[in-house]
Design a protein around this motif. Structure first.
Motif, PDB file in Angstrom:
ATOM      1  N   PRO A  58      -1.367 -20.279   8.067  1.00  0.00           N
ATOM      2  CA  PRO A  58      -0.737 -19.044   7.554  1.00  0.00           C
ATOM      3  C   PRO A  58       0.694 -19.284   7.076  1.00  0.00           C
ATOM      4  N   LEU A  59       1.429 -20.148   7.796  1.00  0.00           N
ATOM      5  CA  LEU A  59       2.796 -20.458   7.381  1.00  0.00           C
ATOM      6  C   LEU A  59       2.796 -21.170   6.029  1.00  0.00           C
TER       7      LEU A  59
ATOM      8  N   PRO B 182      10.399 -22.094  17.008  1.00  0.00           N
ATOM      9  CA  PRO B 182       9.827 -20.836  16.511  1.00  0.00           C
ATOM     10  C   PRO B 182       9.414 -20.945  15.038  1.00  0.00           C
ATOM     11  N   MET B 183       8.506 -20.073  14.656  1.00  0.00           N
ATOM     12  CA  MET B 183       7.934 -20.118  13.312  1.00  0.00           C
ATOM     13  C   MET B 183       8.992 -19.988  12.214  1.00  0.00           C
ATOM     14  N   HIS B 184       9.984 -19.117  12.442  1.00  0.00           N
ATOM     15  CA  HIS B 184      10.936 -18.908  11.342  1.00  0.00           C
ATOM     16  C   HIS B 184      11.766 -20.165  11.082  1.00  0.00           C
TER      17      HIS B 184
ATOM     18  N   SER C 219      14.548 -14.123  10.845  1.00  0.00           N
ATOM     19  CA  SER C 219      13.296 -14.481  11.542  1.00  0.00           C
ATOM     20  C   SER C 219      12.186 -13.470  11.258  1.00  0.00           C
ATOM     21  N   TYR C 220      12.590 -12.319  10.713  1.00  0.00           N
ATOM     22  CA  TYR C 220      11.589 -11.275  10.461  1.00  0.00           C
ATOM     23  C   TYR C 220      10.574 -11.702   9.397  1.00  0.00           C
ATOM     24  N   GLN C 221      10.963 -12.650   8.554  1.00  0.00           N
ATOM     25  CA  GLN C 221      10.065 -13.055   7.465  1.00  0.00           C
ATOM     26  C   GLN C 221       8.738 -13.597   7.997  1.00  0.00           C
TER      27      GLN C 221
END
Lengths: 126, 641
Positions: free
Chosen positions: B215-216, B249-251, B325-327
């Protein structure tokens, strides 16, 4: 050796379900076709899997079941017109199996020939 | 359960749900019959859909699955900046083609001669261009496939979007999402999911990496003006350098990959004025802060249409600006965050097409954020979105062959325009096709009228186009302030929650009574006890109708205009008018006893109101030379017993 099954969406879903019930771990790839601008979900046009005995059994079982259903339907409705009879036979004949090796199209088998599928498989995959 | 089919309109990003209601045959027959007689079916439709969906959202798993699938596509339009641009561009391109046709001075065009030119077609084909993936020294690369076969290594951008959606669907459906279980989940055909990209990528990155990072990677890809290059770059980067998603973290990972791609491609400020054609946009990364020219244009005005998704897209952009990080907020969704996302970004429009009923009985459910909001141009969103669908679909029918393979939403097969196929997805289908406003609307929009005999579009003057618009407005606007249905005997007047808000509805009662006298030759005498009231749109409200202030105000205001209002009401009908109406005029207290409402009025309240009513009725009868029959007084007695 791989086997590719082409048919309508509902038939492919039925065949896929049969394969899954026989072996839930077997990977079956789905082939979709999306239409530019059509915005609809891509349509299922084929299943691709290893030409294992499980897959072959599922396909033959499905074809036989479909033939029985068709015969029962013909009997039940007493459809005697030749055109209708041909249509029902043709619907099944649209289901097509393609045996592939290294992504190269090898041979196409119609559903009507599926009972003899074994003869197309290499000896070690029978 | 009835099969549910759905799609997301990639231009407007409206979710369409096509389905049968699953209601018993006798119910659908009765509803069909009812709607056939109802000149305006809107309130019934709204009520039916609201009630039906409330049940469905709790019980119909297939429906929920379909909605969550399409909802993720909707989110992709908000969280993938270049996908947002692609959608906006599709609409803008269509408008450009339409304007070209309108401005052309040619007297006549055969309809069959209209089509997109190559540049527009490439834009439209963009998500469906077939490419073949292959690995070259640990790098993922693409090439044009030798044949147009949709094979195992051959993909489209659409495949990437679908597979990211599959992982989202899986994550929000299970308690402890993990790569091993995901394998089992996708193997089950009952889960009906796309997995082609996942399976291919697994051969490159391995199972765990692919499950956690696909997904990333797709989000990164659609944060580039060339998503295929972005995809390949991201996969190659991860394949060679690795990404430790367990520790970071993902962001941060997202930022790493984007920084890498930016070092290779640079970044771009997307400018709608010069980036009309995708093939001419340099391959670059796209960041939210560089989307301001697009969002400004998508607000509408100065020749451009307002793009409804812009409202939520700007919200996402603002959130990302304050919290980068909201992205990546949607990447590791679970059941809880799904509900949060749904609350925050409920799709602005979901179009439900119930196949049991005619196309005119489909309905658009607007997201709460949009329901009462207005566009920058001052239109209400429910009105604007409905008109925007007309504009987009008619352009699509004119300039592409897409509509040739879809069903006609209209059931008026006898209409001369039916077979032409330009109005297949027209969404204001009248009861009688002779009342349809499509030809006039078309003539106004393109300044051309349709010559049905020759299948051509004939140029008309601006004055003629304006006259057509007036006629369209006359046909499409509700010509009356009330909606009703014939009963045998009597009439059923529909009082709908939406209508009550309408200024014109204030005169509903006097208008309706005047209409009945004119249309059905009724008189004051024959109208006695002939009208039943049906309230729509309040079933979700736990309060009794008489405790809903806007309804009470509406009825009280109506009674000021028609003091003898209760004279017309049928107190013998199946609807308990006494229970509904009397508390609106009599001071009372309500108590709930054993799940039922009971009304307690003061000892003088009812006699006081009864006396006032007797005076009103007597005055009305005298003024109109009507005999004061026993029946009338029996009715009064019945009301105030």
């Amino acid at each position: 050796m791989k086997i590719r099954i082409e048919s309508d969406h509902d038939s492919l879903k039925e065949i896929h379900q049969l394969i899954y019930e026989a072996d839930p771990t077997l990977e079956v790839d789905e082939d979709y076709k999306s239409t530019p601008g059509m915005q609809l979900e891509p349509g299922l046009i084929g299943l691709i899997s290893a030409a294992s005995p499980i897959v072959v059994a599922a396909i033959t079982g499905w074809v036989q079941n479909r033939k029985s259903k068709r015969d029962a339907e013909l009997e039940k409705t007493k459809i005697e017109t030749e055109r209708e009879r041909i249509r029902m036979v043709y619907d099944l004949a649209k289901t097509k199996l393609i045996l592939e090796k290294d992504n190269t199209k090898m041979i196409e088998i119609t559903a009507n020939e599926v009972e003899e599928l074994d003869k197309f498989l290499p000896p070690h995959e029978k | 359960m009835p099969q549910v089919k759905s799609y997301l309109d990639t231009t407007l990003r409206i979710i369409h749900i096509n389905r049968y209601s699953g209601l018993p045959q006798e119910t659908t027959d009765a509803m069909r019959e009812y709607m056939k007689e109802a000149e305006t079916s809107a309130p019934i439709r709204r009520e039916f859909i609201t009630q039906h969906l409330l049940t469905e959202h709790n019980t119909n798993e297939e429906m929920l699955k379909v909605l969550s699938h399409e909802f993720h596509h909707y989110l992709q339009g908000l969280f993938y900046p270049f996908l947002y641009y692609l959608s906006w561009l599709e609409l803008d391109n269509l408008m450009y083609l339409g304007k070209d046709l309108k401005d052309s001075t040619a007297d006549s065009y055969p309809i069959s001669s209209l089509h997109m030119n190559d540049d527009f077609f490439r834009n439209y084909y963009f998500l469906h261009q077939l490419v073949e993936f292959y690995i070259d020294q640990a790098h993922l690369k693409i090439r044009i496939p030798e044949t147009e076969t949709y094979g195992s290594n051959v993909f489209t951008l659409n495949d990437l979007l679908e597979d990211a959606t599959t992982i989202f669907e899986y994550r929000i459906n299970v308690e402890n999402p993990n790569a091993e279980d995901f394998e089992k989940w996708i193997n089950n055909p009952a889960n009906n999911c796309y997995k082609k990209t996942y399976r291919f990528l697994k051969t490159v990155l391995g199972r765990e990496n692919t499950f956690n990072l696909l997904p990333l990677i797709v989000q990164v890809a659609f944060s580039c003006t060339d998503p295929l290059s972005g995809f390949c770059g991201a996969v190659s980067y991860i394949n060679i350098r690795g990404l430790n998603y367990k520790k970071r973290p993902m962001h941060e990972l997202f930022k790493d990959v984007m920084s890498f791609l930016e070092s290779k491609m640079g970044r771009i400020v997307l400018a709608p004025s010069k980036h009309h054609f995708l093939m001419n946009i340099p391959a670059s990364t796209v960041h939210y802060e560089n989307m301001q020219l697009v969002t400004a244009r998508a607000e509408g005005g100065t020749g451009a249409l307002h793009f409804p998704l812009n409202l939520q897209f700007k919200k996402v952009a603002a959130r990302i600006q304050s919290d980068p990080s909201y992205q990546t907020h949607i990447l590791q969704a679970n059941k809880a965050t799904f509900q949060e996302l749904l609350k925050e970004f409920y799709p602005f429009a979901i179009h439900y097409h119930y196949k049991d009923f005619d196309g005119r009985n489909g309905t658009i459910v607007m997201g709460e954020e949009y329901r009462d909001a207005k566009t920058p141009q001052g239109h209400t969103y429910p009105f604007y979105v409905k008109e925007l669908i007309k504009i987009k679909e008619t352009h699509m029918a004119l300039f592409s062959k897409i509509h040739s393979s879809i069903d006609n939403n209209c059931h008026h097969q006898d209409c001369s325009y039916y077979s032409l196929g330009l109005c297949k997805l027209w969404n204001s289908i009248p009861l009688n096709f002779k009342d349809c406003g499509f030809p006039q609307w078309f003539a106004y929009l393109f300044q051309r009228k349709i010559d049905l005999a020759n299948k051509t579009l004939i140029k008309i003057t601006k004055e003629e186009a304006d006259a057509n618009y007036e006629e369209y407005s006359r046909r499409s606007s509700k010509s009356r302030s009330f909606e009703y249905k014939l009963l045998n005997p009597g009439y059923l007047l529909t009082i709908d929650a939406q209508d009550i808000k309408d200024e014109r509805s204030k005169t509903m009662f006097p208008d309706f009574i005047a209409f009945l006298k004119e249309e059905y030759k009724e008189s004051n005498q024959t109208l006695f006890s002939s009208i039943s009231l049906d309230f729509y749109g309040y079933n979700h409200d736990p309060r009794p109708i008489f405790s809903i202030p806007e309804v009470t105000n509406f009825i009280r205001e109506s009674k000021k205009l028609v003091p003898e209002l209760l004279y017309y009401i049928n107190f013998d009908s199946e609807i308990d008018h006494k229970f509904i109406l009397l508390p609106m005029f009599v001071e009372h207290e309500t108590k709930e006893v054993d799940g039922q409402f009971q009304i307690f009025a003061g000892p003088l309240a009812i006699p006081k109101f009864a006396l006032a009513e007797v005076r009103i009725w007597r005055e009305f009868l005298t003024k109109n030379n009507l005999p004061a029959t026993d029946l009338i007084f029996k009715t009064l007695n019945k009301i105030f017993q």
